[in-house]
Write a protein that holds these residues in place. Structure first.
Motif, mmCIF file in Angstrom:
data_model
loop_
_atom_site.group_PDB
_atom_site.id
_atom_site.type_symbol
_atom_site.label_atom_id
_atom_site.label_comp_id
_atom_site.label_asym_id
_atom_site.label_seq_id
_atom_site.Cartn_x
_atom_site.Cartn_y
_atom_site.Cartn_z
ATOM 1 N N VAL A 46 0.851 -1.189 0.000
ATOM 2 C CA VAL A 46 0.000 0.000 0.000
ATOM 3 C C VAL A 46 0.884 1.236 0.000
ATOM 4 O O VAL A 46 1.670 1.459 0.922
ATOM 5 N N SER A 47 0.764 2.050 -1.059
ATOM 6 C CA SER A 47 1.572 3.252 -1.159
ATOM 7 C C SER A 47 1.017 4.349 -0.256
ATOM 8 O O SER A 47 -0.204 4.525 -0.140
ATOM 9 N N ARG A 48 1.901 5.128 0.360
ATOM 10 C CA ARG A 48 1.460 6.224 1.226
ATOM 11 C C ARG A 48 1.015 7.435 0.405
ATOM 12 O O ARG A 48 0.187 8.218 0.861
ATOM 13 N N ASP A 49 1.573 7.621 -0.786
ATOM 14 C CA ASP A 49 1.173 8.712 -1.688
ATOM 15 C C ASP A 49 1.119 10.059 -0.971
ATOM 16 O O ASP A 49 0.129 10.804 -1.023
ATOM 17 N N LEU A 50 2.191 10.387 -0.308
ATOM 18 C CA LEU A 50 2.249 11.621 0.467
ATOM 19 C C LEU A 50 2.416 12.835 -0.436
ATOM 20 O O LEU A 50 3.123 12.786 -1.452
ATOM 21 N N VAL A 51 1.783 13.942 -0.066
ATOM 22 C CA VAL A 51 1.911 15.215 -0.779
ATOM 23 C C VAL A 51 2.950 16.068 -0.061
ATOM 24 O O VAL A 51 2.797 16.398 1.130
ATOM 25 N N GLY A 57 9.139 9.831 -4.590
ATOM 26 C CA GLY A 57 8.104 8.856 -4.273
ATOM 27 C C GLY A 57 7.932 8.667 -2.785
ATOM 28 O O GLY A 57 8.734 9.129 -1.972
ATOM 29 N N SER A 58 6.882 7.960 -2.435
ATOM 30 C CA SER A 58 6.614 7.598 -1.047
ATOM 31 C C SER A 58 6.873 6.107 -0.863
ATOM 32 O O SER A 58 6.718 5.309 -1.791
ATOM 33 N N GLU A 59 7.267 5.740 0.330
ATOM 34 C CA GLU A 59 7.455 4.321 0.591
ATOM 35 C C GLU A 59 6.119 3.599 0.571
ATOM 36 O O GLU A 59 5.058 4.218 0.670
ATOM 37 N N GLN A 60 6.185 2.292 0.435
ATOM 38 C CA GLN A 60 4.990 1.462 0.474
ATOM 39 C C GLN A 60 4.962 0.665 1.769
ATOM 40 O O GLN A 60 6.006 0.289 2.306
ATOM 41 N N LEU A 61 3.760 0.419 2.239
ATOM 42 C CA LEU A 61 3.559 -0.360 3.454
ATOM 43 C C LEU A 61 3.121 -1.769 3.068
ATOM 44 O O LEU A 61 2.242 -1.938 2.218
ATOM 45 N N VAL A 62 3.749 -2.765 3.673
ATOM 46 C CA VAL A 62 3.378 -4.148 3.394
ATOM 47 C C VAL A 62 2.015 -4.430 4.003
ATOM 48 O O VAL A 62 1.801 -4.249 5.202
ATOM 49 N N GLY A 63 1.089 -4.864 3.151
ATOM 50 C CA GLY A 63 -0.264 -5.162 3.616
ATOM 51 C C GLY A 63 -0.497 -6.660 3.716
ATOM 52 O O GLY A 63 0.359 -7.413 4.184
ATOM 53 N N THR A 64 -1.653 -7.101 3.253
ATOM 54 C CA THR A 64 -1.958 -8.530 3.283
ATOM 55 C C THR A 64 -0.968 -9.280 2.398
ATOM 56 O O THR A 64 -0.515 -8.763 1.372
ATOM 57 N N ALA A 65 -0.647 -10.506 2.778
ATOM 58 C CA ALA A 65 0.389 -11.236 2.047
ATOM 59 C C ALA A 65 0.093 -12.719 2.037
ATOM 60 O O ALA A 65 -0.436 -13.277 3.002
ATOM 61 N N THR A 66 0.437 -13.349 0.923
ATOM 62 C CA THR A 66 0.371 -14.800 0.795
ATOM 63 C C THR A 66 1.714 -15.297 0.257
ATOM 64 O O THR A 66 2.602 -14.506 -0.069
ATOM 65 N N VAL A 67 1.838 -16.613 0.176
ATOM 66 C CA VAL A 67 3.037 -17.250 -0.378
ATOM 67 C C VAL A 67 2.590 -18.198 -1.483
ATOM 68 O O VAL A 67 1.602 -18.921 -1.319
ATOM 69 N N GLU A 68 3.289 -18.195 -2.610
ATOM 70 C CA GLU A 68 2.980 -19.082 -3.726
ATOM 71 C C GLU A 68 4.136 -20.045 -3.958
ATOM 72 O O GLU A 68 5.309 -19.663 -3.859
ATOM 73 N N VAL A 69 3.819 -21.279 -4.273
ATOM 74 C CA VAL A 69 4.833 -22.263 -4.618
ATOM 75 C C VAL A 69 4.286 -23.151 -5.727
ATOM 76 O O VAL A 69 3.094 -23.463 -5.756
ATOM 77 N N SER A 70 5.143 -23.492 -6.671
ATOM 78 C CA SER A 70 4.752 -24.401 -7.745
ATOM 79 C C SER A 70 5.851 -25.428 -7.953
ATOM 80 O O SER A 70 7.040 -25.144 -7.752
ATOM 81 N N PHE A 71 5.445 -26.639 -8.363
ATOM 82 C CA PHE A 71 6.403 -27.717 -8.567
ATOM 83 C C PHE A 71 5.724 -28.844 -9.320
ATOM 84 O O PHE A 71 4.490 -28.900 -9.417
ATOM 85 N N ASP A 72 6.533 -29.751 -9.857
ATOM 86 C CA ASP A 72 6.046 -30.955 -10.512
ATOM 87 C C ASP A 72 6.376 -32.165 -9.654
ATOM 88 O O ASP A 72 7.424 -32.208 -8.992
#
Length: 318
Positions: A46-51, A57-72
Motif C-alpha cells: 500500500v503506497s502512502r502517496d504523500l503530498v 516517491g513515497s514508501e509502500q507499506l506491506v499489507g496482506t500477504a500470501t506465499v505461492e509455490v509451484s512444482f512438478d
C-alpha cells in the motif's frame, strides 16, 4: 558459508478441515519434486502517496500477504494396488477426494464441498517458509516420450520465516515409466468407466494427453479470518490424434455437433503401478492441423464438463 539454490525440502500436511495450522506439527510428508519455484512474499503493498513540496516517491507499506509455490511431481502409483500414492495429499488440497478400495485401487475425484487445505513447509537452505491453509490447482501432463507429471501451484497464507532445517524420507515415491506406446497405449474416445476399468470406445494413436483442473484459487483477507478458497473449477486440456481421412471427417462433424464423449487412458504395465485418467463428458473444440515429423496430426482442445456432478475428471491408481 556457501548457500545452494537446490538445497531445498518441502513437507506437506493435510488439514482435517479447511483452515489454518500455524505450526509444523503432526504427520507431514516429504515431497519429491522438480521444477520448484516459490514467491516467498506475494504482498499487497500500500503506497502512502504523500503530498510534499518536492519531487520524490513515497514508501509502500506491506499489507496482506500470501506465499505461492509451484512444482512438478512424477505421476506414478504406490506400487501396491489399493495403497494411496505419495502425491495423494497434494490432490486433496486441489479439491479432490480420495476413495480407497482395499487391495484394488485408489480413486481421486473432484469435490465441491468439504474441501481440505494443506500446510506446506518449504525449507530453503536453512530458512523455513510456511504456507498455511494452502489450496491449489493441478495439471496432468502425459506427453509422448516424457515423464508423466502432476504440475501443482499452491497459494497459502504467509506463516512467516525462521531459521530451521529438516530431513525427508522419499521411500513412498516411485519411479514412473516414460509415456510410450508399450507403457501407455492409445487414447480411448467414447469409453466408459466402472470399478477401475475402461470399456468400449475407439482407440486412436496420439501424442499423449494434457488436462488442467482450472481451479479458481482466491485469497480473502479478513480481520481475524484470512482464508484461501477454491471457488470454481473449469477443466480443460488438449490432445493430438493421428486420424485416417474417414476418422477426420467424422471427428469434424462431431465437433460441429457439439458432441460430448468419454475420454480415457491407462499408463503403466503392472498391477499396483498403473495410473488411469478418465473424463466422462468431454467436448472436442478448436481443431487444428499440426505437422509432427512430416506426419499430419489433428489437434483438439478439450473441455471436460461434469456429467452427474463432481466427475469432471477421475484419476485412478490400480
Amino acid at each position: 558459508m556457501s548457500r545452494y539454490s537446490r538445497n531445498a525440502l518441502i513437507l506437506a500436511k493435510v488439514e482435517t478441515t479447511a483452515g489454518v495450522d500455524a505450526a509444523p506439527t503432526g504427520a507431514a510428508n516429504a515431497l519429491l519434486v522438480a521444477n520448484l519455484t516459490i514467491n516467498p512474499l506475494k504482498a499487497n503493498n500500500v503506497s502512502r502517496d504523500l503530498v510534499r513540496p518536492f519531487f520524490g516517491g513515497s514508501e509502500q507499506l506491506v499489507g496482506t500477504a500470501t506465499v505461492e509455490v509451484s512444482f512438478d511431481v512424477e505421476l506414478a502409483a504406490s506400487g501396491t494396488a489399493g495403497t494411496a500414492p505419495a502425491w495423494g495429499p497434494l490432490l486433496l488440497g486441489c479439491a479432490f477426494a480420495e476413495a480407497v478400495t482395499a487391495g484394488s485401487r485408489v480413486d481421486y475425484t473432484p469435490v465441491t464441498t468439504g474441501l481440505k487445505t494443506l500446510t506446506l513447509y518449504y525449507y530453503d537452505d536453512g530458512v523455513l517458509h510456511k504456507l498455511l491453509g494452502a489450496m491449489g490447482d493441478v495439471e496432468i501432463k502425459a506427453g509422448i516420450g516424457e515423464r508423466p507429471l502432476l504440475s501443482f501451484k499452491f497459494e497459502g497464507i504467509d506463516g512467516g520465516v525462521s531459521a530451521a532445517t529438516a530431513t525427508g524420507t522419499y521411500t513412498p515415491w516411485k519411479k514412473p515409466l516414460v509415456v510410450t506406446d508399450p507403457n501407455t497405449g492409445d487414447i480411448l474416445l467414447g469409453c466408459t468407466y466402472s470399478a477401475g476399468a475402461l470399456s468400449g470406445g475407439t482407440s486412436y494413436p496420439s501424442r499423449g494427453f494434457n488436462a488442467k483442473m482450472g481451479n479458481s484459487v482466491v485469497y480473502t483477507p479478513l480481520l481475524g479470518g484470512d482464508s484461501i478458497d477454491i471457488t470454481n473449477r473449469d477443466v480443460t486440456g488438449s490432445i493430438q490424434l493421428d486420424l485416417t481421412p474417414a476418422q477426420e471427417v467424422a471427428m469434424f462433424a462431431s465437433v460441429k455437433a457439439n458432441t460430448t464423449q468419454g475420454v480415457g487412458f491407462t499408463h503403466g504395465t503392472t498391477a499396483g503401478s498403473q495410473v488411469m485418467v478418465f473424463a466422462p463428458n468431454v467436448q472436442l473444440i478448436n481443431p487444428s492441423k499440426q505437422d509432427v515429423s512430416g506426419r499430419r496430426l489433428i489437434g483438439f482442445d478439450l473441455r471436460m464438463t461434469p456429467s452427474a456432478g463432481n466427475d469432471d475428471v477421475r484419476i485412478v491408481c490400480l
